[in-house]
Design a protein around this motif. Sequence first.
Motif, mmCIF file in Angstrom:
data_model
loop_
_atom_site.group_PDB
_atom_site.id
_atom_site.type_symbol
_atom_site.label_atom_id
_atom_site.label_comp_id
_atom_site.label_asym_id
_atom_site.label_seq_id
_atom_site.Cartn_x
_atom_site.Cartn_y
_atom_site.Cartn_z
ATOM 1 N N LEU A 4 0.830 -1.204 0.000
ATOM 2 C CA LEU A 4 0.000 0.000 0.000
ATOM 3 C C LEU A 4 0.865 1.254 0.000
ATOM 4 O O LEU A 4 0.531 2.239 -0.654
ATOM 5 C CB LEU A 4 -0.943 0.009 1.205
ATOM 6 C CG LEU A 4 -2.272 -0.715 1.019
ATOM 7 C CD1 LEU A 4 -3.057 -0.732 2.327
ATOM 8 C CD2 LEU A 4 -3.089 -0.073 -0.074
ATOM 9 N N PHE A 37 -10.689 -0.529 1.393
ATOM 10 C CA PHE A 37 -9.433 -0.337 0.673
ATOM 11 C C PHE A 37 -9.104 1.156 0.551
ATOM 12 O O PHE A 37 -7.959 1.562 0.765
ATOM 13 C CB PHE A 37 -9.503 -0.981 -0.712
ATOM 14 C CG PHE A 37 -8.275 -0.736 -1.524
ATOM 15 C CD1 PHE A 37 -7.109 -1.440 -1.270
ATOM 16 C CD2 PHE A 37 -8.265 0.230 -2.515
ATOM 17 C CE1 PHE A 37 -5.958 -1.194 -1.995
ATOM 18 C CE2 PHE A 37 -7.122 0.485 -3.249
ATOM 19 C CZ PHE A 37 -5.963 -0.233 -2.995
ATOM 20 N N MET A 129 -11.648 -3.121 -7.752
ATOM 21 C CA MET A 129 -11.630 -4.188 -6.753
ATOM 22 C C MET A 129 -12.079 -5.470 -7.450
ATOM 23 O O MET A 129 -13.241 -5.599 -7.838
ATOM 24 C CB MET A 129 -12.549 -3.848 -5.576
ATOM 25 C CG MET A 129 -12.153 -2.583 -4.826
ATOM 26 S SD MET A 129 -10.460 -2.573 -4.185
ATOM 27 C CE MET A 129 -10.559 -3.857 -2.949
ATOM 28 N N VAL A 176 -7.285 -4.840 -8.117
ATOM 29 C CA VAL A 176 -6.877 -5.033 -6.727
ATOM 30 C C VAL A 176 -7.604 -6.257 -6.186
ATOM 31 O O VAL A 176 -8.834 -6.330 -6.239
ATOM 32 C CB VAL A 176 -7.229 -3.793 -5.864
ATOM 33 C CG1 VAL A 176 -6.801 -4.007 -4.421
ATOM 34 C CG2 VAL A 176 -6.607 -2.535 -6.445
ATOM 35 N N ARG A 177 -6.836 -7.197 -5.680
ATOM 36 C CA ARG A 177 -7.408 -8.390 -5.044
ATOM 37 C C ARG A 177 -6.994 -8.420 -3.589
ATOM 38 O O ARG A 177 -5.846 -8.156 -3.255
ATOM 39 C CB ARG A 177 -6.918 -9.658 -5.735
ATOM 40 C CG ARG A 177 -7.490 -9.832 -7.102
ATOM 41 C CD ARG A 177 -7.209 -11.197 -7.652
ATOM 42 N NE ARG A 177 -7.754 -11.284 -8.993
ATOM 43 C CZ ARG A 177 -7.274 -12.064 -9.927
ATOM 44 N NH1 ARG A 177 -6.250 -12.852 -9.664
ATOM 45 N NH2 ARG A 177 -7.826 -12.086 -11.116
ATOM 46 N N GLN A 178 -7.966 -8.760 -2.762
ATOM 47 C CA GLN A 178 -7.666 -8.885 -1.341
ATOM 48 C C GLN A 178 -7.372 -10.342 -1.050
ATOM 49 O O GLN A 178 -8.183 -11.219 -1.324
ATOM 50 C CB GLN A 178 -8.846 -8.404 -0.496
ATOM 51 C CG GLN A 178 -8.538 -8.397 0.977
ATOM 52 C CD GLN A 178 -9.650 -7.761 1.796
ATOM 53 O OE1 GLN A 178 -10.689 -7.407 1.266
ATOM 54 N NE2 GLN A 178 -9.417 -7.624 3.072
ATOM 55 N N TYR A 183 -3.276 -7.029 0.190
ATOM 56 C CA TYR A 183 -3.743 -6.762 -1.165
ATOM 57 C C TYR A 183 -2.666 -7.128 -2.173
ATOM 58 O O TYR A 183 -1.471 -7.034 -1.892
ATOM 59 C CB TYR A 183 -4.100 -5.277 -1.320
ATOM 60 C CG TYR A 183 -5.281 -4.866 -0.476
ATOM 61 C CD1 TYR A 183 -6.576 -5.140 -0.879
ATOM 62 C CD2 TYR A 183 -5.089 -4.198 0.721
ATOM 63 C CE1 TYR A 183 -7.661 -4.761 -0.113
ATOM 64 C CE2 TYR A 183 -6.172 -3.809 1.501
ATOM 65 C CZ TYR A 183 -7.458 -4.096 1.074
ATOM 66 O OH TYR A 183 -8.530 -3.724 1.835
ATOM 67 N N GLU A 184 -3.114 -7.522 -3.340
ATOM 68 C CA GLU A 184 -2.191 -7.730 -4.451
ATOM 69 C C GLU A 184 -2.756 -7.023 -5.668
ATOM 70 O O GLU A 184 -3.964 -6.832 -5.785
ATOM 71 C CB GLU A 184 -1.965 -9.213 -4.722
ATOM 72 C CG GLU A 184 -3.222 -9.983 -5.069
ATOM 73 C CD GLU A 184 -2.982 -11.473 -5.238
ATOM 74 O OE1 GLU A 184 -3.504 -12.041 -6.208
ATOM 75 O OE2 GLU A 184 -2.270 -12.050 -4.395
ATOM 76 N N TRP A 185 -1.874 -6.611 -6.570
ATOM 77 C CA TRP A 185 -2.273 -5.843 -7.741
ATOM 78 C C TRP A 185 -1.972 -6.641 -8.997
ATOM 79 O O TRP A 185 -0.963 -7.309 -9.090
ATOM 80 C CB TRP A 185 -1.524 -4.515 -7.859
ATOM 81 C CG TRP A 185 -0.974 -3.992 -6.575
ATOM 82 C CD1 TRP A 185 0.333 -3.880 -6.234
ATOM 83 C CD2 TRP A 185 -1.718 -3.521 -5.463
ATOM 84 N NE1 TRP A 185 0.442 -3.366 -4.975
ATOM 85 C CE2 TRP A 185 -0.810 -3.139 -4.470
ATOM 86 C CE3 TRP A 185 -3.070 -3.396 -5.195
ATOM 87 C CZ2 TRP A 185 -1.194 -2.625 -3.240
ATOM 88 C CZ3 TRP A 185 -3.463 -2.890 -3.971
ATOM 89 C CH2 TRP A 185 -2.540 -2.510 -3.020
#
Length: 193
Positions: A4, A37, A129, A176-178, A183-185
Amino acid sequence: MEDLDRLAAAAAALPASCGPVRIVGVDGHAGSGKSTFAERLSDALGGAPVLHLDDLATHQELFTWTDRLLTTVIGPLTRGAAARYAPYDWTHRTFGPERVLEPAPVVLIEGVGAGRRVLRPFLARLLWMDLGAEESWARGRRRDGPAQREFWDGWTAAEVRHFSADPSKPFADLLVRQGSTGYEWLQQPSVTA
């Protein structure tokens, strides 16, 4: 939080997109985690202002709030002035006392429709998201409880119509994945608007 922090640093380094401001849109299905987020990204940006599109939408105007956003928020920010808007109270079904959103290096706009066609020219970056509609809506229904069941039934149909007519995900700069550890992008090539 390191990821982040890197995303925040990248956002702060973007060229201004709306007057002196860099607007970062956070879009996705209702219940996908946009608000959480955006608040975390705001913290990583040192307290960047967050505008929640739920404050501009109403029961009668789930997706027809664009003129209100352009007039009360985008217009003033483009001039480097403070934006003033009255947030909608979803319980009392009326607009509440005025809030002020000061221009800042980065302003986050989060909500379903944050990446809509008319707003994209003002965005420095669009984040999506990446959680499917059904899973997002199930999360939202659990969050809001049975008292909001009828609202959710109408909402999901309206959201499907909105994204069918004006999709945001294909224009997102990042998905964006939680995950379980944060989080990962996923980089997504942008489509020409």
